[in-house]
Design a protein around this motif. Structure first.
Motif, PDB file in Angstrom:
ATOM      1  N   ILE A  71     -21.679 -80.289  -8.244  1.00  0.00           N
ATOM      2  CA  ILE A  71     -22.695 -79.306  -7.844  1.00  0.00           C
ATOM      3  C   ILE A  71     -22.287 -78.619  -6.536  1.00  0.00           C
ATOM      4  O   ILE A  71     -22.444 -77.399  -6.389  1.00  0.00           O
ATOM      5  CB  ILE A  71     -24.080 -79.986  -7.723  1.00  0.00           C
ATOM      6  N   VAL A  82     -27.297 -72.403 -13.049  1.00  0.00           N
ATOM      7  CA  VAL A  82     -26.510 -73.370 -13.814  1.00  0.00           C
ATOM      8  C   VAL A  82     -27.251 -73.727 -15.102  1.00  0.00           C
ATOM      9  O   VAL A  82     -28.402 -74.161 -15.059  1.00  0.00           O
ATOM     10  CB  VAL A  82     -26.296 -74.679 -13.009  1.00  0.00           C
ATOM     11  N   TYR A 135     -37.147 -78.257 -13.745  1.00  0.00           N
ATOM     12  CA  TYR A 135     -36.112 -77.270 -14.065  1.00  0.00           C
ATOM     13  C   TYR A 135     -36.586 -75.885 -13.652  1.00  0.00           C
ATOM     14  O   TYR A 135     -37.798 -75.642 -13.549  1.00  0.00           O
ATOM     15  CB  TYR A 135     -35.809 -77.280 -15.574  1.00  0.00           C
ATOM     16  N   ALA A 193     -29.609 -82.661 -11.968  1.00  0.00           N
ATOM     17  CA  ALA A 193     -30.725 -81.720 -11.760  1.00  0.00           C
ATOM     18  C   ALA A 193     -31.227 -81.779 -10.317  1.00  0.00           C
ATOM     19  O   ALA A 193     -31.537 -80.748  -9.708  1.00  0.00           O
ATOM     20  CB  ALA A 193     -31.856 -82.045 -12.727  1.00  0.00           C
ATOM     21  N   ALA A 196     -28.722 -80.156  -7.877  1.00  0.00           N
ATOM     22  CA  ALA A 196     -28.802 -78.690  -7.966  1.00  0.00           C
ATOM     23  C   ALA A 196     -30.007 -78.206  -7.168  1.00  0.00           C
ATOM     24  O   ALA A 196     -29.927 -77.203  -6.447  1.00  0.00           O
ATOM     25  CB  ALA A 196     -28.897 -78.253  -9.423  1.00  0.00           C
ATOM     26  N   TYR A 203     -31.431 -74.328 -12.004  1.00  0.00           N
ATOM     27  CA  TYR A 203     -30.782 -75.229 -12.962  1.00  0.00           C
ATOM     28  C   TYR A 203     -31.705 -75.468 -14.145  1.00  0.00           C
ATOM     29  O   TYR A 203     -32.902 -75.724 -13.963  1.00  0.00           O
ATOM     30  CB  TYR A 203     -30.492 -76.549 -12.238  1.00  0.00           C
TER      31      TYR A 203
END
Ligand code: HPA
Length: 252
Positions: A71, A82, A135, A193, A196, A203
């Protein structure tokens, strides 16, 4: 480097078919080397970066991946978005092998992984990053549009449970994940995750069901199920990503 979008490929997509390679970037980071070169290339006329999470030849197991280096290297290259592609076991009825999901949340069952840039070393930040939503909402919206534009079905959203691997789960572990509210299970969704998020990257995860979670159906070999479904799932991923990149999503 003009690319701002990166694709992280996992099991079943260790290189990106059709990617016109412009330049492999071999980076070192304060956390060590990433899984391999960050491949800058062109896909559908657009600039993207591809990283094989398990390294060249798929040699690095899920628990030994240097997620921090991966990352950090993407961020250092100027990547801001991403899409992480992950093979998963389906737990929910709606996520049969070969189907795609766009998880909306996750539960982290991993242990012993270097999981934060807040690691106490001099100069390290002390960040309690929020993981709600888990997310990036805008990127997930773009992926939904790209699915519609490309005619690829997203079977659902749901919750990804992330286990340590590399072994598969027992049937009792899958029943526990089910009780916890997991719709699918994979081994690489964390700490990727969260890292990021710590680096401020947008992400999202595109999950490809390649088998039923252990003990849920049949009783045959999980590896045989994976063999039978993985190529089908990854072909759909490529079509969806092609639509995302070409901007078809914007005009759908
Ligand atoms: N469990 C965990 N990770 C996985 C699976 C599974 O059944 N299938 C693909 N990745």
């Amino acid at each position: 480097m003009t690319a701002t979008l990166a694709l992280i490929g996992g099991t079943g997509i260790n290189r990106w078919p059709g990617l016109d390679v412009v330049q492999p970037h071999r980076l070192e980071t304060p956390w060590g080397p990433p899984s391999g070169p960050l491949i800058e290339g062109r896909l559908g006329g657009q600039s993207v970066v591809f990283l094989a999470r398990h390294g060249d030849g798929h040699k690095i197991p899920p628990h030994a991946i240097n997620y921090r280096a991966n990352i950090a290297a993407l961020a250092a290259l100027g990547i801001t978005r991403v899409v992480a592609i992950a093979a998963v076991g389906g737990i929910a009825e709606w996520l049969a092998p070969g189907g795609l999901a766009l998880p909306e949340d996750l539960i982290d069952y991993t242990t012993g992984r270097e999981h934060s840039y807040s690691d106490g070393r001099p100069g390290a930040p002390l960040d309690h990053v929020e993981m709600t939503p888990a997310y990036d909402a805008d990127l997930r919206a773009d992926l939904r549009l790209a699915a519609a534009a490309s005619g690829v079905t997203l079977c659902g959203e749901g919750v990804l449970g992330v286990t340590n691997g590399p072994r598969l789960e027992t049937a009792a572990e899958i029943r526990r994940l089910q009780r916890d509210g997991c719709d699918m299970v994979g081994m690489t969704g964390m700490p990727e995750a969260a890292l990021a998020r710590e680096k401020g990257l947008a992400y999202a995860c595109l999950a490809v069901s390649v088998n039923w979670g252990a003990g849920l159906k049949g009783g045959g070999s999980i590896h045989a199920e994976i063999e039978a479904s993985i190529a089908r799932g990854m072909t759909q991923v490529q079509a969806l990503i092609a639509a995302l990149i070409s901007g078809a999503a914007a005009t759908a």
